[in-house]
Design a protein around this motif. Structure first.
Motif, mmCIF file in Angstrom:
data_model
loop_
_atom_site.group_PDB
_atom_site.id
_atom_site.type_symbol
_atom_site.label_atom_id
_atom_site.label_comp_id
_atom_site.label_asym_id
_atom_site.label_seq_id
_atom_site.Cartn_x
_atom_site.Cartn_y
_atom_site.Cartn_z
ATOM 1 N N GLY A 1 0.831 -1.204 0.000
ATOM 2 C CA GLY A 1 0.000 0.000 0.000
ATOM 3 C C GLY A 1 0.869 1.259 0.000
ATOM 4 N N LEU A 2 0.189 2.410 -0.125
ATOM 5 C CA LEU A 2 0.910 3.663 -0.346
ATOM 6 C C LEU A 2 1.790 4.054 0.846
ATOM 7 N N LEU A 3 1.244 4.027 2.046
ATOM 8 C CA LEU A 3 1.987 4.564 3.189
ATOM 9 C C LEU A 3 3.173 3.668 3.564
ATOM 10 N N VAL A 4 2.881 2.393 3.860
ATOM 11 C CA VAL A 4 3.955 1.484 4.281
ATOM 12 C C VAL A 4 4.969 1.327 3.155
ATOM 13 N N GLY A 5 4.439 1.163 1.933
ATOM 14 C CA GLY A 5 5.327 0.990 0.770
ATOM 15 C C GLY A 5 6.292 2.162 0.650
ATOM 16 N N THR A 6 5.763 3.383 0.774
ATOM 17 C CA THR A 6 6.619 4.567 0.617
ATOM 18 C C THR A 6 7.699 4.600 1.697
ATOM 19 N N VAL A 7 7.299 4.343 2.955
ATOM 20 C CA VAL A 7 8.278 4.428 4.048
ATOM 21 C C VAL A 7 9.397 3.399 3.830
ATOM 22 N N VAL A 8 9.012 2.137 3.556
ATOM 23 C CA VAL A 8 10.019 1.071 3.409
ATOM 24 C C VAL A 8 10.943 1.376 2.228
ATOM 25 N N ILE A 9 10.332 1.743 1.108
ATOM 26 C CA ILE A 9 11.139 1.939 -0.105
ATOM 27 C C ILE A 9 12.019 3.178 0.022
ATOM 28 N N SER A 10 11.486 4.204 0.660
ATOM 29 C CA SER A 10 12.273 5.425 0.808
ATOM 30 C C SER A 10 13.569 5.134 1.570
ATOM 31 N N PHE A 11 13.460 4.358 2.645
ATOM 32 C CA PHE A 11 14.676 4.044 3.411
ATOM 33 C C PHE A 11 15.552 3.048 2.657
ATOM 34 N N ALA A 12 14.921 2.028 2.068
ATOM 35 C CA ALA A 12 15.720 0.990 1.387
ATOM 36 C C ALA A 12 16.495 1.603 0.223
ATOM 37 N N SER A 13 15.814 2.457 -0.561
ATOM 38 C CA SER A 13 16.500 3.011 -1.735
ATOM 39 C C SER A 13 17.628 3.954 -1.296
ATOM 40 N N SER A 14 17.397 4.719 -0.241
ATOM 41 C CA SER A 14 18.442 5.656 0.187
ATOM 42 C C SER A 14 19.637 4.907 0.774
ATOM 43 N N ILE A 15 19.353 3.858 1.567
ATOM 44 C CA ILE A 15 20.463 3.088 2.144
ATOM 45 C C ILE A 15 21.226 2.371 1.032
ATOM 46 N N GLY A 16 20.481 1.763 0.090
ATOM 47 C CA GLY A 16 21.131 1.059 -1.034
ATOM 48 C C GLY A 16 21.991 2.024 -1.845
ATOM 49 N N ALA A 17 21.426 3.206 -2.138
ATOM 50 C CA ALA A 17 22.174 4.194 -2.926
ATOM 51 C C ALA A 17 23.438 4.604 -2.185
ATOM 52 N N THR A 18 23.325 4.780 -0.864
ATOM 53 C CA THR A 18 24.501 5.214 -0.104
ATOM 54 C C THR A 18 25.558 4.104 -0.071
ATOM 55 N N LEU A 19 25.096 2.845 -0.034
ATOM 56 C CA LEU A 19 26.082 1.749 -0.077
ATOM 57 C C LEU A 19 26.822 1.759 -1.420
ATOM 58 N N ALA A 20 26.058 1.959 -2.519
ATOM 59 C CA ALA A 20 26.700 2.021 -3.846
ATOM 60 C C ALA A 20 27.694 3.175 -3.887
ATOM 61 N N PHE A 21 27.294 4.295 -3.306
ATOM 62 C CA PHE A 21 28.151 5.488 -3.223
ATOM 63 C C PHE A 21 29.443 5.150 -2.463
ATOM 64 N N LEU A 22 29.296 4.425 -1.336
ATOM 65 C CA LEU A 22 30.476 4.104 -0.518
ATOM 66 C C LEU A 22 31.395 3.104 -1.224
ATOM 67 N N VAL A 23 30.768 2.153 -1.926
ATOM 68 C CA VAL A 23 31.576 1.160 -2.656
ATOM 69 C C VAL A 23 32.400 1.870 -3.733
ATOM 70 N N SER A 24 31.721 2.755 -4.472
ATOM 71 C CA SER A 24 32.421 3.481 -5.532
ATOM 72 C C SER A 24 33.552 4.308 -4.928
ATOM 73 N N ARG A 25 33.272 4.937 -3.784
ATOM 74 C CA ARG A 25 34.298 5.764 -3.137
ATOM 75 C C ARG A 25 35.476 4.903 -2.681
ATOM 76 N N PHE A 26 35.162 3.775 -2.052
ATOM 77 C CA PHE A 26 36.206 2.909 -1.503
ATOM 78 C C PHE A 26 37.092 2.335 -2.619
ATOM 79 N N LEU A 27 36.441 1.905 -3.701
ATOM 80 C CA LEU A 27 37.218 1.229 -4.749
ATOM 81 C C LEU A 27 37.918 2.197 -5.697
ATOM 82 N N LEU A 28 37.244 3.277 -6.031
ATOM 83 C CA LEU A 28 37.750 4.066 -7.159
ATOM 84 C C LEU A 28 38.242 5.471 -6.832
#
Ligand SMILES: Cc1cc2nc3c(=O)[nH]c(=O)nc-3n(C[C@H](O)[C@H](O)[C@H](O)COP(=O)(O)OP(=O)(O)OC[C@H]3O[C@@H](n4cnc5c(N)ncnc54)[C@H](O)[C@@H]3O)c2cc1C
Length: 716
Positions: A82-109
């Motif tokens: 649903g809209l509310l739970v879906g938004t909250v979960v995805i908002s955090f998951a996407s931001s954490i995932g993006a930050t992990l990708a950001f950190l991996v890129s920073r660490f490696l390159l």
């Protein structure tokens, strides 16, 4: 690379390889989700927290590994939670995932990239420190680049992970809501009729409209930021102030007055700018007199045994001024006042995005408040800082028109269009002209055979053309002016009486407020604008030579339409300046005109093309006129008659090319040019013959072989 990095790299490579080898991507499709939706739903009802956690972890992994599938997962999330739970979960998951990708890129390159490109990245890092949050927010809101690219690239900059996290979460929130909402509607599709349900249609309309709305929001935010520090008047005296009354300014003001805006045009020097006073008009008037002389010299070619010309150079230059005077009323204060434009003669300075101060001739200053400003301040000749140049004195296209005595020896520095046109004129009047060019060819932007024809003619007319000669310094020796140039590592000394500098033109960008307002310039030193000719301020536009990239009267006028319309009506819609079909001509003899691509550009840009060349030496009218030289070269898409570009060299090339300009602008191909009647005998027939040559080269050989058999059979 150290062990930790190697290990992480190996792990990432293994995970990515597993994703593709086992074709895990098939689980991230809408079809798969729909087929499993009932089962997943049942599991969710039985184990809500566990389901949310598993979903969350998969989402984080997908974004952290930059795998394709986040969009589908978001839609699925909306459908399941649903809209509310879906938004909250995805908002955090996407931001954490993006930050992990950001950190991996920073660490490696990052270290490697900084070590290799540190100097070049300095400016980017400074920009990121200053405005990075805003740009990241913009990129998140309006996804011009895929999110995974943003994550990886931002990791290479100096932005802190904390900042990256919260800006990403905020920036992606609105988009997440729109996607999750669309997902909730997908959950309701039970039948074909469900696809057309109003809820689903609205959700998808929102998906489509979201980027547009986000862009508008960003534009408005940028505009507010740019204008924030300037006090805004409660009321404006006028809708538009135009700075400069050259080709660009005149057309801008004309259009503004035509659409009933209150417009003021300010000119500090002469109405008409360069084109009328020191550019196109005087140069073409001078060329006309020079051409007449050259024809008289060629009298014998036309069967006239003797013809001679007695002329006074000063009178030729006076005629040039008379031509300027005759055309002057077209650009005059009276004409523009009559059209509804307020014209002020004085020096304009942009005091704020809403105010232009004008220093009038009587020393007083008038302050004009305005909703919008168009900068049309033009360009001026560039005088290179060659040692000794001040000592020998230097004429430019600004003041060559003041000469009343023909220089005995004229040195022309520069092999571009202006240098070439003037070199030929002065040689025809009788100056001993030496033209010096650093590059291996004259008119370097054109194809080599264009330069060859021009140089051949120049040399035949007595011009000494010195290519690959780099001007080192000027000297005066025993009262004689000398240029010392370098040619193939040797110094060459060239004596002259008058120097004409024609090595390019620089935009007028200083001394009238751009620095104070922080309006940036480009590496080509023109005012920086976007595709709509808007500067960093939403109500300040620029056009003509000051904006580039072209420096022609017709492009200045073309841009002026966009600048005027966008400045006055940009709140509703802004138009991108269209540079798809830009023609130009150099008015030497032979004349050289072009529209679109030439061969050298097509090769440089790897654009597939076919070349068709028709030699004008074969054209009846050119032979009759004694002008049987030059060519029409057409570049087309391989196997098609679509025109990519045309170069014409020869008599009246600048007029002849108009047919191809029209064809390119309106998508007319060579077949239709061939099918058009051209008057016999005219030079314009060359255009048709070029099309005919293309057609011949594309004749259907197999069909013709069968037709030949048919005719043989018919003969019995
Ligand atoms: C020798 C020569 C030959 C040329 N031949 C051709 C040709 O054949 N065909 C072609 O298409 N183009 C030709 N050009 C180029 C053409 O002249 C320019 O591209 C055109 O004039 C550009 O117009 P503009 O309005 O951008 O600038 P300009 O004509 O330079 O006008 C800018 C005006 O702004 C005024 N101004 C600047 N700052 C201020 C200020 N602070 N306050 C008030 N006023 C200000 C200046 O005084 C000037 O009048 C030629 C140029 C030269 C030099």
């Amino acid at each position: 690379m150290d062990r930790k990095k190697l290990l992480l790299l190996a792990l990432l490579a293994a995970l990515l390889a597993a994703f593709f080898v086992f074709d895990l991507g098939r689980y991230f499709s809408l079809e798969f989700f729909k087929s499993q939706q009932a089962a997943i739903d049942a599991y969710y009802q039985a184990h809500p927290l566990r389901t949310l956690l598993i979903y969350f972890l998969i989402y984080v992994a997908v974004t952290a590994l930059s795998l394709p599938g986040a969009a589908i997962m978001t839609l699925a999330g909306g459908a399941l939670f649903g809209l509310l739970v879906g938004t909250v979960v995805i908002s955090f998951a996407s931001s954490i995932g993006a930050t992990l990708a950001f950190l991996v890129s920073r660490f490696l390159l990052r270290d490697w990239v900084q070590a290799r490109f540190g100097e070049k990245l300095k400016a980017i890092n400074e920009g990121v420190a200053r405005e990075g949050g805003f740009y990241l927010f913009t990129l998140r809101l309006v996804p011009v680049f895929p999110f995974f690219v943003i994550n990886l690239v931002m990791g290479l900059t100096s932005m802190s992970p904390g900042r990256f996290y919260w800006v990403s979460q905020l920036g992606m929130l609105a988009g997440t809501v729109v996607y999750v909402n669309a997902g909730t509607q997908i959950a309701r599709i039970e039948s074909a009729a469900g696809i057309l349900s109003p809820g689903l249609l609205i959700s998808f309309a929102l998906l489509g409209l979201f980027p547009l709305a986000a862009k508008k929001t960003i534009d408005a935010a940028k505009a507010r930021r740019a204008l924030a520090r300037w006090p805004r008047p409660a009321k404006f005296d006028r809708n538009l102030v135009v700075i400069g009354a050259g080709s660009a300014g005149l057309v801008t003001a004309y259009i503004a007055a035509a659409v009933k805006a209150k417009v003021t045009m300010v000119e500090r020097h002469r109405m008409g700018g360069d084109c009328l006073n020191t550019g196109c008009v005087p140069s073409k008037a001078l060329i006309r007199s020079a051409k007449l002389l050259s024809h008289i010299r060629r009298a014998a070619e036309f069967g006239i045994a003797r013809a001679s010309a007695d002329f006074d150079f000063a009178e030729v230059m006076e005629r040039v001024q008379r031509v300027v005077k005759t055309i002057e009323p077209h650009d005059s204060v009276e004409r523009y006042t009559g059209l509804g434009v307020e014209v002020l003669q004085g020096e304009a300075r942009i005091a704020s995005p809403y105010r232009v101060d004008v220093k009038l001739a009587d020393g007083t200053t008038r302050s004009l408040t305005t909703r919008a400003i168009v900068i049309a301040a033009g360009a001026r000749p560039f005088v290179p800082p060659i040692p000794g140049i001040e000592q020998v004195g230097c004429r430019t296209s600004d003041d060559i028109w003041d000469l009343r005595e023909l220089p005995k020896r004229l040195l022309v520095l520069g092999g571009g269009p202006i240098g070439c046109e003037l070199a030929q004129c002065f040689a025809r009047f009788g100056s001993q002209v030496t033209q010096v060019e650093m590059l291996p060819r004259l008119m370097i932007r054109e194809d080599p055979e264009v330069s060859e024809l021009v140089v051949k003619r120049f040399r035949a007319e007595g011009i000494e053309v010195l290519l690959e000669h780099k001007a080192l310094r000027f000297e005066v020796e025993d009262g004689e002016r000398l240029l010392i140039a370098e040619h193939r590592r040797r110094e060459v000394r060239i004596a002259f009486d008058v120097l004409l500098c024609a090595v390019g033109r620089v935009a007028n960008t200083s001394g009238y407020g751009l620095e104070e307002l922080g309006i940036p310039t480009t590496p080509a030193r023109t005012v920086q604008t976007d595709d709509t000719l808007q500067t960093v301020y939403p109500n300040i536009y620029a056009c003509g030579d000051v904006a580039g990239p072209y420096q022609f009267t017709h492009t200045a006028a073309h841009q002026a339409w966009y600048a005027a319309v966008n400045a006055l009506f940009g709140t509703f819609r802004r138009f991108k300046a269209d540079y798809s079909v830009i023609p130009w001509s150099t008015f030497t003899e032979p004349e050289a005109a072009r529209v679109g691509l030439n061969e050298q550009e097509a090769r440089e840009r790897n654009i597939p093309h076919e070349v068709t060349v028709y030699g004008i030496d074969d054209l009846d009218r050119a032979i009759a006129d004694g002008e049987a030289h030059g060519f029409v070269k057409v570049l087309t898409v391989p196997g098609k008659d679509r025109i990519l570009g045309v170069t014409i060299v020869g008599s009246h090339a600048g007029d002849l090319i108009a047919e191809y300009v029209l064809a390119m602008k309106h998508g007319i191909g060579l077949n239709r040019i061939l099918g058009t009647i051209h008057i016999y005998p005219t030079l314009a027939e060359a255009n048709k013959y070029a099309a005919g040559m293309w057609k011949k080269a594309h004749a259907p050989q197999r069909l013709l072989a069968w037709v030949e058999r048919y005719h043989t059979w018919r003969r019995g």
